[in-house]
Design a protein around this motif. Structure first.
Motif, mmCIF file in Angstrom:
data_model
loop_
_atom_site.group_PDB
_atom_site.id
_atom_site.type_symbol
_atom_site.label_atom_id
_atom_site.label_comp_id
_atom_site.label_asym_id
_atom_site.label_seq_id
_atom_site.Cartn_x
_atom_site.Cartn_y
_atom_site.Cartn_z
ATOM 1 N N GLN A 163 0.804 -0.980 -0.107
ATOM 2 C CA GLN A 163 -0.057 0.032 0.116
ATOM 3 C C GLN A 163 0.800 1.217 -0.111
ATOM 4 O OE1 GLN A 163 -2.742 0.403 3.225
ATOM 5 N NE2 GLN A 163 -4.399 0.917 1.788
ATOM 6 N N GLY A 164 0.505 2.324 -0.634
ATOM 7 C CA GLY A 164 1.130 3.613 -0.792
ATOM 8 C C GLY A 164 2.370 3.346 -1.685
ATOM 9 N N ALA A 165 2.401 2.493 -2.787
ATOM 10 C CA ALA A 165 3.569 1.937 -3.528
ATOM 11 C C ALA A 165 3.938 3.379 -4.272
ATOM 12 C CB ALA A 165 3.441 0.846 -4.242
ATOM 13 N N LYS A 166 3.056 3.920 -4.906
ATOM 14 C CA LYS A 166 3.224 4.879 -5.634
ATOM 15 C C LYS A 166 4.356 5.964 -5.151
ATOM 16 C CE LYS A 166 -0.728 7.824 -4.408
ATOM 17 N NZ LYS A 166 -2.159 8.118 -5.084
ATOM 18 N N PHE A 167 4.694 5.907 -3.933
ATOM 19 C CA PHE A 167 5.688 6.723 -3.228
ATOM 20 C C PHE A 167 6.899 6.086 -2.954
ATOM 21 C CE2 PHE A 167 1.626 8.821 -1.945
ATOM 22 C CZ PHE A 167 1.552 10.111 -2.812
ATOM 23 N N SER A 168 7.114 4.910 -3.065
ATOM 24 C CA SER A 168 8.230 4.309 -3.023
ATOM 25 C C SER A 168 9.479 4.581 -3.465
ATOM 26 C CB SER A 168 8.037 2.763 -3.208
ATOM 27 O OG SER A 168 7.515 2.497 -4.641
ATOM 28 N N TRP A 169 9.311 5.311 -4.857
ATOM 29 C CA TRP A 169 10.417 5.844 -5.393
ATOM 30 C C TRP A 169 11.102 6.856 -4.458
ATOM 31 C CZ3 TRP A 169 10.425 10.894 -6.531
ATOM 32 C CH2 TRP A 169 9.305 11.468 -6.623
ATOM 33 N N GLU A 170 10.220 7.605 -3.975
ATOM 34 C CA GLU A 170 10.685 8.708 -3.102
ATOM 35 C C GLU A 170 11.274 8.404 -1.863
ATOM 36 O OE1 GLU A 170 8.868 13.155 -2.348
ATOM 37 O OE2 GLU A 170 7.331 11.622 -1.889
ATOM 38 N N ASP A 171 10.674 7.412 -1.335
ATOM 39 C CA ASP A 171 11.280 6.918 -0.110
ATOM 40 C C ASP A 171 12.580 6.494 -0.390
ATOM 41 O OD1 ASP A 171 8.656 7.657 0.962
ATOM 42 O OD2 ASP A 171 7.898 5.663 0.716
ATOM 43 N N ALA A 172 12.893 5.589 -1.444
ATOM 44 C CA ALA A 172 14.159 5.224 -1.790
ATOM 45 C C ALA A 172 15.028 6.314 -2.367
ATOM 46 C CB ALA A 172 13.932 4.058 -2.674
ATOM 47 N N GLY A 173 14.725 7.385 -2.444
ATOM 48 C CA GLY A 173 15.604 8.402 -2.894
ATOM 49 C C GLY A 173 15.851 8.157 -4.577
ATOM 50 N N LEU A 174 14.926 7.810 -5.231
ATOM 51 C CA LEU A 174 15.305 7.487 -6.750
ATOM 52 C C LEU A 174 14.533 8.746 -7.392
ATOM 53 C CD1 LEU A 174 14.380 3.804 -6.699
ATOM 54 C CD2 LEU A 174 16.800 5.010 -6.825
ATOM 55 N N PRO A 175 14.954 8.713 -8.713
ATOM 56 C CA PRO A 175 14.338 9.823 -9.644
ATOM 57 C C PRO A 175 12.746 9.614 -9.663
ATOM 58 C CG PRO A 175 16.012 8.876 -10.617
ATOM 59 C CD PRO A 175 16.026 7.982 -9.417
ATOM 60 N N VAL A 176 11.900 10.518 -10.219
ATOM 61 C CA VAL A 176 10.661 10.374 -10.338
ATOM 62 C C VAL A 176 10.355 9.328 -11.616
ATOM 63 C CG1 VAL A 176 8.205 11.742 -11.034
ATOM 64 C CG2 VAL A 176 10.187 12.620 -9.602
ATOM 65 N N PRO A 177 9.372 8.626 -11.383
ATOM 66 C CA PRO A 177 9.179 7.530 -12.561
ATOM 67 C C PRO A 177 8.679 8.317 -13.748
ATOM 68 C CG PRO A 177 8.263 6.708 -10.364
ATOM 69 C CD PRO A 177 8.905 8.091 -10.484
ATOM 70 N N ASN A 178 8.601 7.871 -15.032
ATOM 71 C CA ASN A 178 8.065 8.541 -16.065
ATOM 72 C C ASN A 178 6.392 8.362 -16.124
ATOM 73 O OD1 ASN A 178 10.711 8.828 -16.680
ATOM 74 N ND2 ASN A 178 10.127 8.886 -18.888
ATOM 75 N N PHE A 179 6.216 7.326 -15.457
ATOM 76 C CA PHE A 179 4.811 6.571 -15.618
ATOM 77 C C PHE A 179 4.354 5.861 -14.189
ATOM 78 C CE2 PHE A 179 1.302 4.284 -17.715
ATOM 79 C CZ PHE A 179 0.594 5.146 -18.169
ATOM 80 N N ILE A 180 3.350 6.018 -13.544
ATOM 81 C CA ILE A 180 3.036 5.404 -12.409
ATOM 82 C C ILE A 180 1.641 4.816 -12.675
ATOM 83 C CG2 ILE A 180 2.518 5.394 -9.842
ATOM 84 C CD1 ILE A 180 4.547 7.539 -9.689
ATOM 85 N N VAL A 181 1.523 3.339 -12.742
ATOM 86 C CA VAL A 181 0.001 2.866 -12.723
ATOM 87 C C VAL A 181 -0.215 2.421 -11.351
ATOM 88 C CG1 VAL A 181 -1.242 1.074 -13.960
ATOM 89 C CG2 VAL A 181 0.604 2.144 -15.121
ATOM 90 N N GLU A 182 -1.507 2.599 -10.703
ATOM 91 C CA GLU A 182 -2.016 2.362 -9.537
ATOM 92 C C GLU A 182 -2.981 1.473 -9.616
ATOM 93 O OE1 GLU A 182 -2.604 4.209 -5.119
ATOM 94 O OE2 GLU A 182 -2.920 5.323 -6.756
ATOM 95 N N ASN A 183 -3.141 0.363 -8.648
ATOM 96 C CA ASN A 183 -4.378 -0.332 -8.665
ATOM 97 C C ASN A 183 -5.069 0.496 -7.375
ATOM 98 O OD1 ASN A 183 -6.414 -2.136 -7.913
ATOM 99 N ND2 ASN A 183 -4.997 -3.834 -8.068
ATOM 100 N N PRO A 184 -6.458 1.013 -7.626
ATOM 101 C CA PRO A 184 -7.143 1.890 -6.863
ATOM 102 C C PRO A 184 -7.701 0.842 -5.691
ATOM 103 C CG PRO A 184 -8.215 1.791 -8.756
ATOM 104 C CD PRO A 184 -7.085 1.099 -9.053
ATOM 105 N N THR A 185 -7.825 -0.414 -5.936
ATOM 106 C CA THR A 185 -8.315 -1.163 -4.671
ATOM 107 C C THR A 185 -7.397 -1.414 -3.603
ATOM 108 O OG1 THR A 185 -9.547 -2.453 -6.604
ATOM 109 C CG2 THR A 185 -9.424 -3.690 -4.421
ATOM 110 N N ASN A 186 -6.126 -1.653 -3.936
ATOM 111 C CA ASN A 186 -4.841 -1.953 -3.081
ATOM 112 C C ASN A 186 -3.907 -1.048 -2.987
ATOM 113 O OD1 ASN A 186 -3.454 -3.002 -5.282
ATOM 114 N ND2 ASN A 186 -3.840 -5.056 -4.529
ATOM 115 N N GLY A 187 -3.647 -0.080 -3.943
ATOM 116 C CA GLY A 187 -2.536 0.810 -3.562
ATOM 117 C C GLY A 187 -1.390 0.319 -4.432
ATOM 118 N N HIS A 188 -1.166 -0.929 -4.846
ATOM 119 C CA HIS A 188 -0.088 -1.492 -5.447
ATOM 120 C C HIS A 188 -0.032 -0.831 -6.836
ATOM 121 C CE1 HIS A 188 -0.439 -5.570 -3.155
ATOM 122 N NE2 HIS A 188 -0.612 -4.565 -2.376
ATOM 123 N N CYS A 189 1.435 -0.615 -7.280
ATOM 124 C CA CYS A 189 1.710 -0.128 -8.490
ATOM 125 C C CYS A 189 2.714 -0.629 -9.270
ATOM 126 C CB CYS A 189 2.260 1.366 -8.198
ATOM 127 S SG CYS A 189 1.179 2.550 -7.294
#
Length: 68
Positions: free
Chosen positions: A39-65
């Motif tokens: 859950q909250g996977a769309k911010f995992s790149w930021e938490d890891a100190g990585l560059p912004v992804p070009n594209f993020i696809v999120e499952n609205p049911t569980n927050g996986h990406c």
């Protein structure tokens, strides 16, 4: 030694009938796809100190990406 699988390049119509498809050509890697299953996977790149992804696809049911 092979793993018993071979790469088959199919038409778009044929490939879309499968549950999993290969994003890149077998001859080059241009796109990295990360499957983040929490859950909250769309911010995992930021938490890891990585560059912004070009594209993020999120499952609205569980927050996986998928991060591209």
């Amino acid at each position: 030694m092979g793993n018993g699988y071979s790469t088959v390049i199919r038409s778009k119509e044929s490939a879309l009938s499968y549950l999993q498809i290969q994003v890149n050509s077998p001859f080059s890697w241009k796109i990295f796809v990360f499957d983040v299953d929490h859950q909250g996977a769309k911010f995992s790149w930021e938490d890891a100190g990585l560059p912004v992804p070009n594209f993020i696809v999120e499952n609205p049911t569980n927050g996986h990406c998928h991060l591209y």
